[in-house]
Scaffold this motif. Structure first.
Motif, PDB file in Angstrom:
ATOM      1  N   ASN A 165       0.825  -1.165   0.060  1.00 42.99           N
ATOM      2  CA  ASN A 165       0.277  -0.108  -0.008  1.00 42.99           C
ATOM      3  C   ASN A 165       0.831   1.325  -0.136  1.00 42.99           C
ATOM      4  N   ALA A 166       2.057   1.120   0.242  1.00 39.75           N
ATOM      5  CA  ALA A 166       3.016   2.148   0.191  1.00 39.75           C
ATOM      6  C   ALA A 166       4.407   1.537   0.354  1.00 39.75           C
ATOM      7  N   ALA A 167       5.621   2.421  -0.185  1.00 40.26           N
ATOM      8  CA  ALA A 167       7.007   1.700   0.038  1.00 40.26           C
ATOM      9  C   ALA A 167       7.293   2.181   1.424  1.00 40.26           C
ATOM     10  N   GLY A 168       6.962   3.457   2.056  1.00 38.84           N
ATOM     11  CA  GLY A 168       7.412   3.699   3.311  1.00 38.84           C
ATOM     12  C   GLY A 168       6.604   4.840   3.693  1.00 38.84           C
ATOM     13  N   VAL A 169       6.214   5.169   4.987  1.00 38.73           N
ATOM     14  CA  VAL A 169       5.550   5.785   5.705  1.00 38.73           C
ATOM     15  C   VAL A 169       6.120   6.691   6.774  1.00 38.73           C
ATOM     16  N   VAL A 170       5.845   8.011   7.123  1.00 36.35           N
ATOM     17  CA  VAL A 170       6.051   8.817   8.250  1.00 36.35           C
ATOM     18  C   VAL A 170       4.757   9.178   8.760  1.00 36.35           C
ATOM     19  N   THR A 171       4.615   8.872  10.207  1.00 37.08           N
ATOM     20  CA  THR A 171       3.476   9.333  11.089  1.00 37.08           C
ATOM     21  C   THR A 171       4.075  10.126  12.197  1.00 37.08           C
ATOM     22  N   LEU A 172       3.088  11.144  12.345  1.00 41.66           N
ATOM     23  CA  LEU A 172       3.413  12.003  13.537  1.00 41.66           C
ATOM     24  C   LEU A 172       1.937  12.414  14.303  1.00 41.66           C
ATOM     25  N   VAL A 173       2.163  12.645  15.793  1.00 33.14           N
ATOM     26  CA  VAL A 173       0.936  12.973  16.311  1.00 33.14           C
ATOM     27  C   VAL A 173       1.407  13.752  17.503  1.00 33.14           C
ATOM     28  N   MET A 174       0.731  14.754  17.438  1.00 32.20           N
ATOM     29  CA  MET A 174       0.986  16.126  18.580  1.00 32.20           C
ATOM     30  C   MET A 174      -0.330  16.160  19.410  1.00 32.20           C
ATOM     31  N   LYS A 175      -0.027  16.410  20.882  1.00 28.15           N
ATOM     32  CA  LYS A 175      -1.025  16.480  21.781  1.00 28.15           C
ATOM     33  C   LYS A 175      -0.666  17.752  22.574  1.00 28.15           C
ATOM     34  N   ASP A 176      -1.367  18.627  22.391  1.00 24.16           N
ATOM     35  CA  ASP A 176      -1.222  20.035  23.623  1.00 24.16           C
ATOM     36  C   ASP A 176       0.194  20.482  22.898  1.00 24.16           C
ATOM     37  N   GLY A 177       0.464  20.499  21.555  1.00 27.29           N
ATOM     38  CA  GLY A 177       1.795  21.240  21.176  1.00 27.29           C
ATOM     39  C   GLY A 177       2.757  20.289  21.435  1.00 27.29           C
ATOM     40  N   LYS A 178       2.723  18.963  21.839  1.00 28.67           N
ATOM     41  CA  LYS A 178       4.132  18.281  22.101  1.00 28.67           C
ATOM     42  C   LYS A 178       4.105  17.035  21.293  1.00 28.67           C
ATOM     43  N   VAL A 179       4.957  16.403  20.882  1.00 29.43           N
ATOM     44  CA  VAL A 179       5.143  15.247  19.906  1.00 29.43           C
ATOM     45  C   VAL A 179       4.844  13.972  20.940  1.00 29.43           C
ATOM     46  N   VAL A 180       3.859  13.326  20.810  1.00 26.42           N
ATOM     47  CA  VAL A 180       3.505  12.000  21.367  1.00 26.42           C
ATOM     48  C   VAL A 180       3.928  10.779  20.695  1.00 26.42           C
ATOM     49  N   HIS A 181       3.979  10.844  19.298  1.00 24.02           N
ATOM     50  CA  HIS A 181       4.295   9.721  18.512  1.00 24.02           C
ATOM     51  C   HIS A 181       4.927  10.100  16.969  1.00 24.02           C
ATOM     52  N   HIS A 182       5.986   9.767  16.836  1.00 25.68           N
ATOM     53  CA  HIS A 182       6.808   9.948  15.572  1.00 25.68           C
ATOM     54  C   HIS A 182       7.481   8.790  15.104  1.00 25.68           C
ATOM     55  N   GLU A 183       7.127   8.130  14.029  1.00 24.01           N
ATOM     56  CA  GLU A 183       7.806   6.859  13.478  1.00 24.01           C
ATOM     57  C   GLU A 183       7.780   7.084  11.885  1.00 24.01           C
ATOM     58  N   ALA A 184       8.900   6.373  11.424  1.00 24.54           N
ATOM     59  CA  ALA A 184       8.925   5.904  10.072  1.00 24.54           C
ATOM     60  C   ALA A 184       9.167   4.561   9.759  1.00 24.54           C
ATOM     61  N   VAL A 185       8.282   3.977   8.615  1.00 27.88           N
ATOM     62  CA  VAL A 185       8.484   2.478   8.579  1.00 27.88           C
ATOM     63  C   VAL A 185       8.762   2.274   7.034  1.00 27.88           C
ATOM     64  N   GLY A 186       9.192   1.502   6.549  1.00 31.22           N
ATOM     65  CA  GLY A 186       9.322   0.867   5.241  1.00 31.22           C
ATOM     66  C   GLY A 186      10.542   1.617   4.534  1.00 31.22           C
ATOM     67  N   VAL A 187      10.657   1.682   3.296  1.00 32.23           N
ATOM     68  CA  VAL A 187      11.723   2.337   2.601  1.00 32.23           C
ATOM     69  C   VAL A 187      11.361   3.658   1.914  1.00 32.23           C
ATOM     70  N   ALA A 188      12.529   4.367   1.564  1.00 32.29           N
ATOM     71  CA  ALA A 188      12.357   5.652   0.805  1.00 32.29           C
ATOM     72  C   ALA A 188      12.572   5.403  -0.718  1.00 32.29           C
ATOM     73  N   ASP A 189      13.081   4.140  -0.980  1.00 30.80           N
ATOM     74  CA  ASP A 189      13.390   4.003  -2.514  1.00 30.80           C
ATOM     75  C   ASP A 189      13.445   2.332  -2.433  1.00 30.80           C
ATOM     76  N   VAL A 190      12.614   1.898  -3.131  1.00 29.53           N
ATOM     77  CA  VAL A 190      12.361   0.309  -3.221  1.00 29.53           C
ATOM     78  C   VAL A 190      13.587  -0.144  -4.311  1.00 29.53           C
ATOM     79  N   ASN A 191      14.200   0.698  -4.926  1.00 27.10           N
ATOM     80  CA  ASN A 191      15.477   0.241  -5.704  1.00 27.10           C
ATOM     81  C   ASN A 191      16.627  -0.127  -4.867  1.00 27.10           C
ATOM     82  N   SER A 192      16.782   0.774  -3.898  1.00 25.75           N
ATOM     83  CA  SER A 192      18.110   0.967  -3.085  1.00 25.75           C
ATOM     84  C   SER A 192      17.926   0.379  -1.912  1.00 25.75           C
ATOM     85  N   ASN A 193      16.618   0.069  -1.331  1.00 23.63           N
ATOM     86  CA  ASN A 193      16.097  -0.299  -0.262  1.00 23.63           C
ATOM     87  C   ASN A 193      16.509   0.673   1.268  1.00 23.63           C
TER      88      ASN A 193
END
Length: 353
Positions: free
Chosen positions: A25-53
């Motif tokens: 459904n995607a090669a790679g994803v970045v997700t972020l959640v902020m609550k009351d102005g503070k980061v409570v979740h920040h993750e990166a999964v998968g790849v930025a380039d399927v050719n180079s992994n």
């Protein structure tokens, strides 16, 4: 007592995004959640380039496309706060060419175009045909073309998603005497610490841009594909596009949305008045019908935000001072919406638990 987010529930996001990447459904994803102005979740999964992994990085720089429209709306509302423009006077006060627009039959419209209409896609500005010099002309030239074309409908009578926000961006230049990109940098990006947000990324930022991906129709594998805003080099600058040209990161956009969620202020830096935030995010009406669109913001029951052409998305839940960012670079991926919908569902579940 204010609702809190369950850390255990937020920990379900990254595994769900890994499943989405495994399902192509995607090669790679970045997700972020902020609550009351503070980061409570920040993750990166998968790849930025399927050719180079190459692994996807949390600080990856994405073309956020139409998420730009919300930033554009905020920029114009700064001018409203300062009394330099108004939302409901004829916008020809600042862009005289708007007084000469015509309908398809050659007649003059009965209702003058306003900034509110331009920002909410209710002005009748038609969707332009693609041209070989798209991106090479200036914002001034492009807007001159947009308003020279016949209107799609009587201003204020209907809704058609298009390039009214681009015209509004040109008005910002005329009113301030500044280049559009300079105004955004000085009045929004720099005060909020959005150091990686710009229209034409430099070499350092370009190195952090993931490849765009599509699902090959024959092999059913994700393959690298074309991005019309990712130019051949940093020297090849594309026209600044207020309706969809920005590149940014999850962290930067999270700070922008957190500012809006907090009524126009973040970390002691006020960008907008609370009244401007409310005006900007209140759905408009056209032809006697209430729309699910405001001044650069798509609106729902639990808040407002905006998506982008290659699958990016940002959302604000003002009741809980919650901001979410979902970044991906997908085009022609059949199930491209599934990861974003899963992400939003998990954030809502975290709020309940």
């Amino acid at each position: 007592m204010a609702a809190e987010l369950s850390p255990a529930a937020l920990e379900k996001i990254a595994p769900a995004m890994k499943e989405a990447a495994a399902a192509k459904n995607a090669a790679g994803v970045v997700t972020l959640v902020m609550k009351d102005g503070k980061v409570v979740h920040h993750e990166a999964v998968g790849v930025a380039d399927v050719n180079s992994n190459t692994p996807m990085a949390k600080d990856a720089v994405f073309w956020i496309a139409s998420m730009t429209k919300s930033v554009n709306g905020a920029a114009l509302m700064i001018l409203v706060d300062e009394g330099k423009v108004t939302l409901d006077d004829p916008a020809s006060k600042w862009l005289p060419g708007l007084a000469k627009v015509k309908l398809a039959d050659g007649s003059a419209p009965k209702t003058p175009i306003t900034l509110r209409m331009l920002l909410s896609h209710t002005a009748g500005i038609a969707f332009p045909p693609r041209k070989a010099d798209d991106g090479a002309v200036s914002l001034k030239q492009y807007v001159d073309r947009l308003i020279a074309a016949p209107l799609a409908f009587e201003p204020g009578s209907d809704y058609e998603y298009g390039f009214g926000p681009t015209v509004a961006g040109r008005i910002l230049e005329l009113v301030t005497g500044m280049r559009y990109e300079d105004f955004l940098a000085q009045r929004i990006f720099e005060p909020l610490g959005m150091k990686d947000t710009m229209f034409n990324p430099n070499d350092a930022l370009r190195a952090r841009i993931p490849q765009s991906h599509k699902l090959d129709e024959d092999s059913k594998e994700l393959t690298v594909t074309h991005n019309p805003f990712h130019t051949s080099s940093a020297a090849a600058k594309r026209m600044v596009e207020p309706a969809g040209g920005l590149f940014s990161t999850a962290t930067d956009m999270g700070r922008f949305y957190a500012m809006v969620a907090n009524g126009g202020e973040l970390d002691g830096k006020r960008i907008l008045s609370p009244a401007a935030v409310k005006e900007m995010t209140t759905p408009v009406s056209a032809g006697g019908k209430k729309l699910a669109y405001a001044l650069g913001w798509q609106c729902g029951e639990d808040g407002f935000g905006h998506g982008g052409a290659f699958g990016t998305h940002g959302w604000v839940d003002p009741q809980h001072k919650l901001a979410t960012v979902f970044l991906v670079q997908n085009v022609l991926v059949p199930q491209t919406l599934k990861p974003k919908e899963t992400f939003q569902r998990l954030v809502k579940q975290a709020l309940k638990e």
